[in-house]
Design a protein around this motif. Sequence first.
Motif: not given
Length: 200
Positions: A14-36
């Motif tokens: 069910h992953m519709t983007q490349s694995p590294l693009a998905q990695f970047d999205r997940a990392a951005a989500v986590a970084e935003g939460v940790i930063a806040s």
Amino acid sequence: MADATDGQWPIMVHMTQSPLAQFDRAAAVAEGVIASTKPDQFDEPSPCTLWSVRQVINHVVVGNLRTLGTVTGQARPDPGEDRLGDDPLGAFRASVRELRAALSVEGALDRTVPTPVGERPGTFLVLMRVAEMTLHAWDVAKATGQSTDLDPGLSGQILAVFHGVLPADREGSPFGAEQPAPPDATAADRLAAYAGRTVS
């Protein structure tokens, strides 16, 4: 998780983007939460039983570094080792940067590597990190009173994967029994509930 079916790893279905693009999205989500996350919130309890907010973040960082060790052959930190120091956000960013660089090396995603469920291609490790970073970002957001509306598209894709690979009986696994989610739950809320978190 389930074994391969028809030559395709179920976690990729069910992953519709490349694995590294998905990695970047997940990392951005986590970084935003940790930063806040405020400094006085790191010792707050989290939806992960017996883990504080800081311990959840450390678990993600150590997971990134252990995956880095698997990919590169370097030493892997012990699961309980504290790698945050006095800068949790900086430690998270560094772990993502180092792992992303290693995963970008030609052939890294195609190489067969050991995983908790047996030998798999490097892509499998990437998508494990995608799921871990996204789900634990929800844990931190929930514990610190932040919005849990975390990248609905990504959360929905991970949930679809989990529906395909997590058994109903999860005794002995890192996931609890599925919990109910309210009708207005976000995609990340539904993901967390399916993984055993109390979301209401």
